[in-house]
Write a protein that holds these residues in place. Structure first.
Motif, mmCIF file in Angstrom:
data_model
loop_
_atom_site.group_PDB
_atom_site.id
_atom_site.type_symbol
_atom_site.label_atom_id
_atom_site.label_comp_id
_atom_site.label_asym_id
_atom_site.label_seq_id
_atom_site.Cartn_x
_atom_site.Cartn_y
_atom_site.Cartn_z
ATOM 1 N N SER A 139 0.796 -1.085 0.199
ATOM 2 C CA SER A 139 0.206 -0.110 0.032
ATOM 3 C C SER A 139 0.534 1.457 0.178
ATOM 4 O O SER A 139 0.111 1.890 -0.544
ATOM 5 N N ALA A 140 2.165 1.140 0.400
ATOM 6 C CA ALA A 140 3.398 2.449 0.180
ATOM 7 C C ALA A 140 4.395 1.820 -0.150
ATOM 8 O O ALA A 140 5.027 0.365 0.514
ATOM 9 N N ILE A 141 5.201 2.933 -0.026
ATOM 10 C CA ILE A 141 6.602 3.017 -0.293
ATOM 11 C C ILE A 141 7.158 3.111 0.441
ATOM 12 O O ILE A 141 6.976 3.948 1.115
ATOM 13 N N ILE A 145 13.345 4.726 0.929
ATOM 14 C CA ILE A 145 12.874 4.497 -0.093
ATOM 15 C C ILE A 145 13.359 5.938 -1.223
ATOM 16 O O ILE A 145 14.047 5.723 -1.833
ATOM 17 N N LEU A 146 11.971 6.186 -1.102
ATOM 18 C CA LEU A 146 11.784 7.147 -1.704
ATOM 19 C C LEU A 146 12.848 8.398 -2.153
ATOM 20 O O LEU A 146 12.621 9.214 -3.183
ATOM 21 N N ALA A 147 12.889 8.677 -0.610
ATOM 22 C CA ALA A 147 14.090 9.725 -0.296
ATOM 23 C C ALA A 147 15.329 9.142 -1.232
ATOM 24 O O ALA A 147 15.873 10.457 -2.293
ATOM 25 N N GLY A 166 16.299 -7.009 6.864
ATOM 26 C CA GLY A 166 15.462 -6.440 7.522
ATOM 27 C C GLY A 166 15.108 -5.185 7.369
ATOM 28 O O GLY A 166 14.668 -4.219 7.935
ATOM 29 N N ASP A 167 15.468 -4.571 6.615
ATOM 30 C CA ASP A 167 15.142 -2.883 6.227
ATOM 31 C C ASP A 167 13.886 -2.647 5.706
ATOM 32 O O ASP A 167 13.592 -3.700 4.779
ATOM 33 N N VAL A 168 12.925 -1.972 6.417
ATOM 34 C CA VAL A 168 11.750 -1.696 5.528
ATOM 35 C C VAL A 168 11.671 -1.186 4.264
ATOM 36 O O VAL A 168 12.449 0.044 4.332
ATOM 37 N N PHE A 169 10.802 -1.509 3.881
ATOM 38 C CA PHE A 169 10.545 -1.240 2.146
ATOM 39 C C PHE A 169 9.472 -1.215 1.794
ATOM 40 O O PHE A 169 8.952 -0.158 0.918
#
Length: 375
Positions: A139-141, A145-147, A166-169
């Motif tokens: 539902s979202a990035i 990541i968007l940065a 483990g990084d949230v994307f």
């Protein structure tokens, strides 16, 4: 995992096992929609997953490969993943291993009745040059990541965003009206499924593997407890092609399932249920279904008819009497359940003649409605 019913993107025109990636700005022009990328820094070979993408307690099932759902999934697909509990929505999604996010798709999907639209994302991660994972229905990035990618336009945006295990994307679907699970796919270029012509499945489809097989053993043991399928392989099977027989997938002769805007229309599959492989399925795509007024195709199960491998090149036509089927249901249909009759003949090693009839027909013969299929 239930999929959205009215997609807005061309992506949904392609079988889940065929990943089409459109080109945008990137410093690697080899990585386009029809080729594997080339990232020398990543090496080759599979990796071991060390992190579960979703938090424990947010899902209640892990689905194996083999999902079929007409009209858009007429053959067993590599669509596996997590099915949510009620608290599984808008939850963080984490990378299972180190890698590089190389593409993100942004589109919208509708709820079942078409009254609501939801932003919907897919993310592709290269772990090595020969091993990738793919996550669908976010539902979202994540902002981190968007940065690095900047604002995402509709369609595909290519990127180069390294991630660690483990990084949230991203986040899972926001609502059950969007979708009820998270698709997690894996593709291993060093493995090829037993399709007669693997190239018919695009650059990635014939290299599909079950993502959950690649988790560290202790994690894998825990995750496999969520898989309803008890038969081996636990992760499911999608390749049933046997040359010179009916078994496996077929394409309407002369059609192109790669470039067509409606590639799912042309398939026919003699295969098995994703959960209960003893339960036979004949998945009838749109082209054949339409001959009896079934414009979305039909998922059926034989009530009568020989094993798929019993019908061989040059043998007489065989007859299947068919009942409606439901995925994940191991049933023993009775004669009273018969709704359709299918006549099939293997005319060449990789060519068949088939005709579908409405109703329970004892002695059908081919008519002008018969169709030829190849692999």
């Amino acid at each position: 995992m239930r999929l959205p019913s009215k997609p807005e993107s061309l992506f949904w025109a392609i079988l889940a096992m065929v990943m089409l990636l459109t080109a945008c700005t990137m410093n690697n022009n080899e990585d386009d929609i029809w080729t594997w990328g080339n990232y020398p820094e990543l090496g080759t070979g599979p990796v071991e997953f060390k992190v579960v993408p979703l938090e424990d307690g947010t899902f209640n099932e892990i689905t194996p490969m083999g999902h079929m759902n007409l009209p858009q999934h007429p053959i067993p697909t590599s669509a596996g993943g997590f099915s949510f509990l009620s608290n599984g929505y808008s939850q963080p999604v984490k990378a299972p291993a180190d890698g590089v996010i190389t593409a993100i798709r942004y589109t919208h999907v509708f709820n079942v009745d078409g009254t609501k639209s939801f932003p919907d994302y897919a993310v592709r991660i290269y772990h090595t040059n020969t091993f990738i994972t793919w996550y669908d229905h976010l539902s979202a990035i994540d902002d981190t990541i968007l940065a690095k990618t900047g604002t995402l336009a509709e369609g595909w945006t290519k990127a180069y965003v390294p991630v660690k295990a483990g990084d949230v994307f991203g986040k899972t679907a926001a609502s059950s009206e969007q979708v009820t699970g998270l698709g997690m796919y894996a593709y291993d270029k060093e493995k090829t499924l037993d399709f007669i012509n693997p190239e018919k499945y695009g650059p990635f489809g014939a290299h599909a593997v079950f993502a959950f097989d690649y988790f560290r053993n202790d994690i894998k043991t825990q995750l496999f407890a969520y898989i309803k399928r008890t038969a081996e392989p636990r992760g499911g099977k999608i390749d049933f092609d046997v040359a010179g027989t009916l078994s496996g997938n077929w394409i309407v002769e002369g059609s192109n399932v790669i470039s067509s805007p409606n590639p799912w229309n042309y398939w026919l599959s003699f295969s098995y249920d994703m959960y209960y492989p003893e339960s036979r399925r004949i998945s009838i795509g749109v082209e054949l279904g339409t001959t009896i007024g079934k414009s979305n195709g039909i998922l059926t199960q034989p009530v009568e008819g020989p094993d798929y491998t019993a019908a061989r090149t040059g043998s007489d036509p065989v007859r299947y009497k068919l009942a409606d089927a439901m995925e994940g249901l191991s049933s023993l249909p009775a004669t009273s359940d018969i709704k359709y009759t299918l006549l099939a003949q293997v005319v060449e090693e990789n060519k068949i003649k088939v005709e579908l009839f409405d109703g329970n027909i004892d002695n059908p013969s081919f008519t002008e409605n018969a169709k030829y299929y190849t692999r």
